[in-house]
Scaffold this active site. Sequence first.
Site, PDB file in Angstrom:
ATOM      1  N   GLY A  58     -13.544 -13.157   9.801  1.00 12.86           N
ATOM      2  CA  GLY A  58     -12.406 -12.369  10.353  1.00 12.86           C
ATOM      3  C   GLY A  58     -11.377 -11.989   8.991  1.00 12.86           C
ATOM      4  O   GLY A  58     -10.096 -11.405   9.493  1.00 12.86           O
ATOM      5  N   LYS A 109       0.933  -3.885  -3.538  1.00 17.58           N
ATOM      6  CA  LYS A 109       1.892  -4.932  -3.316  1.00 17.58           C
ATOM      7  C   LYS A 109       2.572  -5.179  -4.469  1.00 17.58           C
ATOM      8  O   LYS A 109       3.782  -5.536  -4.903  1.00 17.58           O
ATOM      9  CB  LYS A 109       1.090  -6.283  -2.884  1.00 17.58           C
ATOM     10  N   VAL A 113       4.047  -8.034   1.469  1.00 21.71           N
ATOM     11  CA  VAL A 113       3.400  -8.798   0.419  1.00 21.71           C
ATOM     12  C   VAL A 113       3.695 -10.227   0.628  1.00 21.71           C
ATOM     13  O   VAL A 113       4.277 -10.906   0.879  1.00 21.71           O
ATOM     14  CB  VAL A 113       4.524  -8.619  -0.787  1.00 21.71           C
ATOM     15  N   ILE A 149       4.462 -15.749   3.126  1.00 19.27           N
ATOM     16  CA  ILE A 149       5.387 -16.228   1.943  1.00 19.27           C
ATOM     17  C   ILE A 149       6.677 -15.309   1.841  1.00 19.27           C
ATOM     18  O   ILE A 149       6.746 -14.169   1.654  1.00 19.27           O
ATOM     19  CB  ILE A 149       4.519 -15.999   0.615  1.00 19.27           C
ATOM     20  N   GLU A 181       9.139  -7.947   4.407  1.00 13.50           N
ATOM     21  CA  GLU A 181       8.619  -9.370   3.906  1.00 13.50           C
ATOM     22  C   GLU A 181       7.151  -9.374   4.077  1.00 13.50           C
ATOM     23  O   GLU A 181       6.604  -9.785   3.181  1.00 13.50           O
ATOM     24  CB  GLU A 181       9.370 -10.374   4.653  1.00 13.50           C
ATOM     25  N   ASP A 234      -5.035  -2.670  -2.586  1.00 16.16           N
ATOM     26  CA  ASP A 234      -4.049  -3.228  -1.641  1.00 16.16           C
ATOM     27  C   ASP A 234      -3.177  -4.161  -2.374  1.00 16.16           C
ATOM     28  O   ASP A 234      -2.002  -4.081  -2.655  1.00 16.16           O
ATOM     29  CB  ASP A 234      -4.818  -4.216  -0.595  1.00 16.16           C
ATOM     30  N   LYS A 266       2.549  -2.145   3.299  1.00 19.17           N
ATOM     31  CA  LYS A 266       2.587  -2.060   1.798  1.00 19.17           C
ATOM     32  C   LYS A 266       2.382  -0.635   1.268  1.00 19.17           C
ATOM     33  O   LYS A 266       2.672  -0.237   0.315  1.00 19.17           O
ATOM     34  CB  LYS A 266       1.754  -2.946   1.114  1.00 19.17           C
ATOM     35  N   GLY A 293       1.858 -11.916   2.805  1.00 17.46           N
ATOM     36  CA  GLY A 293       1.693 -12.431   4.229  1.00 17.46           C
ATOM     37  C   GLY A 293       3.027 -13.407   4.606  1.00 17.46           C
ATOM     38  O   GLY A 293       4.159 -12.818   4.499  1.00 17.46           O
ATOM     39  N   VAL A 333      -1.500  -7.938  14.495  1.00 14.54           N
ATOM     40  CA  VAL A 333      -0.134  -8.403  14.225  1.00 14.54           C
ATOM     41  C   VAL A 333       1.081  -8.310  15.227  1.00 14.54           C
ATOM     42  O   VAL A 333       1.785  -9.051  15.582  1.00 14.54           O
ATOM     43  CB  VAL A 333       0.310  -7.666  12.796  1.00 14.54           C
TER      44      VAL A 333
END
Lengths: 430, 430
Positions: free
Chosen positions: B183, B201, B128, B132, B125, B197, B101, B130, B16
């Site tokens: 992936g 979130k 949670v 969105i 942002e 996970d 998160k 990705g 990222v």
Amino acid sequence: MEKNYINVGLIGYGTVGKGVVKILEEKKNIVLRKIGKPIRIKSICDLSPIDKPELYVKNFKDIIKDPKIDLIVELIGGYEPARTIITESLKAGKNVVSANKAALAKYWDQIFTTAQIYQKAIYYEASVGGVIPVVQGLSEGLASEEILEIKGILNGTTNFILSEMKKHCVSYEEALKSAQEAGYAEADPSFDVNGIDTANKLAILASLAWGSWVKVKNISVIKGIADLDIEDILITREFGYDVKLIGSAQKTKDGIDLSVQPCLVTHEHAFATVENEYNAIMITGKDSGDVLFYGKGAGQLPAASAVVSDIINLSKSIVTNTAGIVPDVVYDSMKKIKIIPAGKSKAPYYLRFAVLDRPNVLSKISGILSEFKVSIARSLAQFNINKKDYGKIAIITHETCSENLEKALKKINATKSITKSKTVKIKIEI
Amino acid sequence: MEKNYINVGLIGYGTVGKGVVKILEEKKNIVLRKIGKPIRIKSICDLSPIDKPELYVKNFKDIIKDPKIDLIVELIGGYEPARTIITESLKAGKNVVSANKAALAKYWDQIFTTAQIYQKAIYYEASVGGVIPVVQGLSEGLASEEILEIKGILNGTTNFILSEMKKHCVSYEEALKSAQEAGYAEADPSFDVNGIDTANKLAILASLAWGSWVKVKNISVIKGIADLDIEDILITREFGYDVKLIGSAQKTKDGIDLSVQPCLVTHEHAFATVENEYNAIMITGKDSGDVLFYGKGAGQLPAASAVVSDIINLSKSIVTNTAGIVPDVVYDSMKKIKIIPAGKSKAPYYLRFAVLDRPNVLSKISGILSEFKVSIARSLAQFNINKKDYGKIAIITHETCSENLEKALKKINATKSITKSKTVKIKIEI
């Protein structure tokens, strides 16, 4: 700002205005927690006296020149005096919240240039998609994105009517009556059903996405739903499609392609599940891929909720005296974007012909289509047993250039196999 | 701020992080238009040297104490030293962007109390959903709302696995392998597939929605997808359902009911169309009704895009020196909210029993269910012709209290009609 309140002047006390006052009263605690100060409605202007006489102001100019007012909420709709209210408020140093898609789309240049010059902010979340936070989603949530495409079901009234037609197999006229009875269509529904309302909202989203003023007149096709035949809704359902009124803006290598028209979407498409007064907007960014927003596009409380959210968010920067210093809308009046003219866009289409004589009519039609490079993906012919010389032919084409298709249809309609009743053409969204 | 740049320090240069640097380079013009100043990556910290040696910093503390840095982006994930980086950055007067998160859910109280005390902002942002923009949608877009319910498909890895299982009729193990090859799943997928996970979130969204710290341990059920049987996916499809891993937070009169578990949704439900790495979040407000957000929940560029949008939005208030003055997250450490304990929540369920003897087993099972007030909506029994004494019974119940259902299942499982292989229970979302 050293004051203890955010003072709001409300101009327009109709359904949404009353909803705003109601929500602000109910959500005092939420507001206080979010911005640290209470919001107070100081004045309300409307054409006729209101149920809160202590707040009533007859002339909106008195609200604009009131030095105590920080934020003006314009909810009268239409072009004028809405434009004057918005621009004069900005000039008077007020921040503005508006739900007025018509004025924003028509005076984008003037409104945002004024906001930049006077360093004031205008928020307008409720102008597009009702309660859906798509304006913010597009300008902030997807702030880093190069926007490739925006597609939306942007008008709750027409979507309600299309849902009614499908659900109850009724004509447009009957469905419109239901929508009026349910409060989702006005007595004069023209702006909704003829696509103008969708066009205004599409122009706003496109202007926001590409940082330049996209005008309603740049939209190459604006077609409403008033001449949709229930027969086509039923036939296309057999082919696996739903009919939706879609506003579409697509960035291509030749420019932006804009249209508002009834379109077919497959039953698997996210838009197919959008029923009644709901709206949905799909935004495609280069890195983000598809992002969808969905929610109620009409109704008093959803619209008022979006207005109040704007009031709260704008108040946060009023508290720090910074509203409008960094413009929320990137707008450069010098930046021109290229618009693709009508006829150059490509898509598959659904066609329906009312035909007179049976023997070789399908071969005639497909011959002419092929002459103009329109190829057929599927077709369905149906002839009435009792009227041997009358029938219909429905065709789904492969992707085709709309200009070519128009030429083919013109030639087909001129042949004597085709009845005088109109040939139907509906774009297919892919 | 009189400087010509917004100086960013990036801590964590993995997938990222590299995406963030790439997007910031590509989108220089967009950034400049949005905030009026360029954003410059001044330093990058990572465990091992990087491909940009001129920016490399070995110790994150050097970034935190660099007086020129305005904004620190934390992308290392996990609990520590992420927590230290976030809180020490805030204390050093830096604003923070994080996609973490785990640390946010676990240290919500400490992080947001620190942000309030030092009047700095933290944007998150990308933590949670990705790409969105649901954090902003919930806290700003729906700022005026009383939130009644949040439901989401919040983990791209598990959703990809469930899509694979359904699409190719394969086992969990095979689908996991495909996800790893594509992936979308890590070598050790535990945190994704065991629901942790999603729980992190959900805790973040719930804390944001109700202005109080909702902890992961407040979530009464946390169940993953690793023991899902392809057989149940096939049977429930016959009943008209899809299986999705759903995080759910519901405000009831008795308190907030929180759970993370595989759930059945009807084919008509908006969640049924959410496939592969996509996420979707449905937020229900009192005035807004249902608002849905949908987009890519995993992948380098979608996640990086959300981080860069945060950097841009936060930079706008850094430019005016007001970031964090009005907190973006409303958090009151003294506010306690009531949590509904496990067992008290109500829902319909799908049950599957592996049974031994045919004659009266269905009446036995339904008898015990009825004894505990669990009533049957539909049932399906199937017996293997070749093994006369073996069969399965699938049942869809009406809404039932989960505590009662547990008692009934315990009693049923103790009868000799039931094989030792496990009885399956899956909640149905309505």
